[in-house]
Enzyme design. Structure first.
Site, PDB file in Angstrom:
ATOM      1  N   GLU A 644       0.746  -1.286   0.002  1.00  0.00           N
ATOM      2  CA  GLU A 644      -0.115   0.106   0.047  1.00  0.00           C
ATOM      3  C   GLU A 644       0.723   1.235   0.010  1.00  0.00           C
ATOM      4  O   GLU A 644       0.394   2.311  -0.535  1.00  0.00           O
ATOM      5  CB  GLU A 644      -0.954  -0.041   1.143  1.00  0.00           C
ATOM      6  CG  GLU A 644      -2.097  -1.141   1.056  1.00  0.00           C
ATOM      7  CD  GLU A 644      -2.932  -1.165   2.257  1.00  0.00           C
ATOM      8  OE1 GLU A 644      -4.240  -1.050   2.136  1.00  0.00           O
ATOM      9  OE2 GLU A 644      -2.610  -1.390   3.262  1.00  0.00           O
ATOM     10  N   GLU A 664      -3.863  -9.301   3.241  1.00  0.00           N
ATOM     11  CA  GLU A 664      -4.808  -8.975   4.375  1.00  0.00           C
ATOM     12  C   GLU A 664      -5.790 -10.094   4.660  1.00  0.00           C
ATOM     13  O   GLU A 664      -5.917 -10.640   5.826  1.00  0.00           O
ATOM     14  CB  GLU A 664      -5.287  -7.751   4.505  1.00  0.00           C
ATOM     15  CG  GLU A 664      -4.327  -6.491   4.897  1.00  0.00           C
ATOM     16  CD  GLU A 664      -3.664  -5.960   3.636  1.00  0.00           C
ATOM     17  OE1 GLU A 664      -2.994  -5.107   3.721  1.00  0.00           O
ATOM     18  OE2 GLU A 664      -3.546  -6.646   2.588  1.00  0.00           O
TER      19      GLU A 664
END
Length: 791
Positions: A644, A664
């Site tokens: 990210e 995730e």
């Protein structure tokens, strides 16, 4: 032949109820587990029906249970172990073999909600004999957890069951947790103080009213052999602060707070009229559901008024309408009484006095009878059944509450035969959901007025918590009183009316903090002057000319980030974007194993606060006005938050050994720091969706093919290649580079290309009146290298 020929044989009836309890100081105390307590209550309900027990148990086709506190929130401790499938455990030990076993969502509304749900299921022919049960053994668990020889309450029986989840959506949030709004006393205290302000009452008068409301409850509890605290107390005694009646959260002392240290269980048996007759249950034991309603309040920070919950009032009024009766027709009441406002919110609105001779509780209430977790109202329903049986033709109303005046389920009971009537809760709920809500400001700044407040008393300190409204725009926010401003918590507890008090709020990465003055805020939270320093703990920073290199220096955890590292990155990026002599930044990770493995999951298990700065993960993922280039130099793994960060950078250079993944989903999380938003905008949406939903890894070659990266260097060579790319940028006009990024940002949200090109902008004016524009043209004409000034 049926005893009620005009009644639909599928009409649901309660045929049995059971309650059990034990106190640790009882001579016959056995230290029963929640499963054993639930089974004992179920057997009591079977016995209460009066039918042949084994036949009745064998007929149970559905068994639904409420959740224990130790299974009501993620990660709740279970010091003595717990059942992995509570309803299956109860069924097995009872000797039942239901085709459906269900674990209901958390919340005190669940017992009444389950009665309503399965009354409908029976009427529809979907179920026939339903057992509802629940139990808490919190007192026993606390008592025996410190014993030298501990029992083991662990149970993992074979069999499937329906787990409906915690049901916490809309009831709590990370924002609330970050501000200490995690316990019921604190949450309800906020509402209680807002209610006092709305009524314009003094502290003394309001305290007296809370005492007067609950004093009759203590009398009922004192006469109830199942009570956890069977002691009658006066109104004055309930509200007078003493060492024993210590303050919990203003305005609540201990005696006004639901008592969860209990060992209690209750169960209810439902079936149809036809089956009750077949099983030989005496019709004198049948109890019918005459009216019902289930409504939900808006989330806490979205409510129009904090001192009331109109949905709870509407639920009571609608249940009465469904039953076709008025308040005067009800002979018995039990209002969920975890805190005074849970009762008064309803009774004040419907005109029911605290000293009504019918009483407002059947058990003695949660602070005195006991707050048996999510199962309290199962006890209230059991008591209601007993009361109406004892007075045939009478009616009892049970109002059950979950959350923070969030969910209300109401039932009206009577022995008078009546088919189940439909309610219109769904239409009422749509109206509640459509009501206007104040703006919720997550990062407030400036002067504000207190709308609701409390001061929580812990063993070590007092914590002030407020909900406020900004003077500029009226947005609502949640905040804690800043540690260090000792005067404000004292003022909240002593001022006659703190609601409306002017305070100053400051938004920080770890939460919002209010102070009594702007000067105090400036002293406690001094504005950080952007600049680089030499003593970073989790980073190394290198400055060379117009280039800034930032290295995440936590190789022992693959450069994963925790709050202190986030704060340092945020500080460094602030310095970079503020410094006109820095034109390009490179961010990389120490060592050759990882750029960053993302969130430091091991740190998150320590119990220390987990947060990111206001500028996002790594100080960059939600940062606006990034008008100077940031290059990610990726060697090794860029996983989760590491990916990210790379996606948030303008350019990405990788070594051939680089690996990317939004992993995730593999650990029960989501890529909420921009991954699920930026990746579908960077590569084809379907491919992005695949990577997000599978957590699949991609190597440097695939990342380059997808367009995620700009350049691929040999393994371990990302930083060197990033420096070459930075040099190619630095030779150009920094003003042109900066304004190009600014123009890209300004037009990013405009989908039509021509409209984006024609969109009004100040970029061209700023560029043409810059020194660098003049220098560029002059140098070009003179056939010399330009000397850029970045202005």
């Amino acid at each position: 032949m049926t005893i009620y020929p005009d009644l639909d044989p599928r009409t649901p009836v309660i045929i049995g109820v059971g309650q059990v309890a034990e106190r640790i100081d009882d001579p016959e105390y056995r230290g029963l587990s929640p499963v054993d307590l639930g089974v004992a209550a179920a057997r009591a309900a079977v016995a209460d029906a009066g039918a042949e027990p084994e036949t009745l148990i064998a007929a149970i086709d559905t068994l639904a249970t409420t959740r224990q506190f130790e299974d009501s929130v993620p990660g709740a401790p279970a010091p003595l172990g717990k059942s992995a499938k509570y309803p299956v455990s109860v069924a097995r030990r009872l000797g039942a073999a239901p085709r459906r076993t269900i674990l209901e969502v958390a919340g005190g509304q669940s017992p009444q909600h389950l009665v309503t749900e399965f009354a409908r299921a029976i009427a529809a022919g979907e179920s026939d004999v339903v057992l509802l049960a629940g139990a808490e053994a919190i007192s026993t668990i606390r008592h025996l957890a410190a014993a030298e020889t501990k029992p083991d309450f662990t149970d993992d029986p074979d069999g499937d069951y329906e787990d409906r989840g915690f049901g916490l959506a809309g009831l709590t949030s990370l924002e609330q947790a970050a501000h200490g709004l995690t316990t019921a006393p604190v949450q309800y205290a906020l509402l209680e103080n807002a209610r006092r302000a709305a009524r314009g009452e003094s502290r003394e008068k309001y305290d007296a009213a809370m005492g007067a409301l609950f004093a009759p409850f203590t009398a009922v509890a004192a006469a109830n052999p199942l009570s956890a605290a069977p002691q009658r107390r006066s109104a004055e005694e309930l509200v007078t602060r003493t060492e024993r009646n210590r303050p919990i959260a203003d305005p609540y002392p201990r005696f006004l707070v639901a008592r969860d240290q209990v060992n209690q269980a209750a169960a209810v048996l439902l079936t149809s009229v036809r089956t009750a007759e077949r099983l030989g249950v005496d019709p004198a034991r049948w109890v019918f559901l005459h009216g019902q309603a289930d409504l939900r309040e808006r989330p806490l920070l979205e409510r129009a008024e904090l001192g009331s919950a109109p949905s709870a009032v509407a639920a009571v009024e609608h249940a009465l309408a469904v039953a076709g009766v008025s308040l005067s027709d009800i002979g018995f009441f039990d209002f969920y009484s975890c805190f005074p406002i849970a009762v008064s919110n309803i009774t004040d609105a419907i005109g029911l006095s605290p000293d009504d001779p019918r009483g407002l509780t059947l058990t003695g209430g949660l602070p005195f009878f006991g707050g048996a977790g999510n199962n309290y109202s199962m006890h209230a329903i059991a008591e209601a059944v007993g009361r109406v049986r004892g007075a045939p033709g009478s009616r009892a109303l049970v109002s059950a509450n979950g959350g923070v005046l969030s969910k209300t389920s109401v039932g009206i009971y009577s022995t008078t035969p009546r088919a189940l009537r439909p309610d219109d809760s769904a239409a009422l709920q749509r109206a509640i959901d459509a009501a206007p809500a104040p703006e919720h400001v997550r990062h407030p700044s400036g002067w504000a007025r207190i709308e609701a407040y409390t001061v929580q008393h812990t063993r070590s300190r007092r914590i002030g918590i407020v909900i406020g409204r900004l003077e500029d725009g009226g947005g609502r926010f949640l905040a804690q009183v800043a540690p260090g401003d000792d005067a404000l918590p004292a003022l909240l507890e002593t001022a006659e009316q703190p609601v409306g008090l002017r305070v100053f709020v400051t938004a920080l990465g770890y939460g919002n903090r209010v102070t009594g003055t702007e000067e105090t805020a400036a002293e406690l939270f001094p504005a950080r002057t952007p600049g680089l320093r030499d003593d970073y703990e989790f980073l190394t920073v290198r400055r060379e000319g117009h280039l800034l290199e930032i290295t995440i220096d936590r190789p022992e955890v693959r450069n994963a980030l925790h709050p202190p590292a986030h704060e340092e990155l945020d500080e460094v990026f602030d310095a970079y974007f503020a410094d006109p002599d820095l034109w390009v930044a490179i961010i990389t990770g120490a060592g050759d194993k990882a750029f960053s493995a993302g969130n430091d999951l091991l740190y998150s298990t320590t119990g220390k606060p987990m947060y990111v700065p206001r500028n996002g993960f790594g100080g960059i993922t939600t940062r606006r006005a990034m008008h100077k280039p940031v290059i990610a130099a990726v060697n090794g793994f860029a996983m989760g938050g590491g990916f990210e960060i790379a996606l948030a950078c303008h350019l990405v250079v990788v070594g051939a050994d680089a690996t990317f993944a939004l992993s995730e989903v593999k650990v029960g999380l989501v890529a909420g720091a921009g991954g699920v938003i930026r990746l579908p905008r960077a590569i084809p949406r379907k491919l992005a969706t695949e990577l997000i939903l599978t957590g699949r890894r991609i190597d440097a070659e695939e990342a380059a093919l997808l367009g995620v990266v700009n350049r691929v260097a040999p393994a371990g060579g990302a930083l060197a290649e990033a420096r070459r790319l930075a040099a190619e940028i630095i030779v150009n006009s920094p003003t042109s580079v900066r304004l190009s990024l600014k123009l890209m940002e300004q037009t990013e949200g405009i989908t039509d290309t021509v409209a984006a090109v024609a969109a009004p902008t100040d970029v061209v004016d700023e560029l043409m009146f810059s020194q660098d524009a003049t220098e560029g043209l002059t140098a070009f004409a003179a056939k010399r290298a330009p000397v850029w000034r970045n202005r």
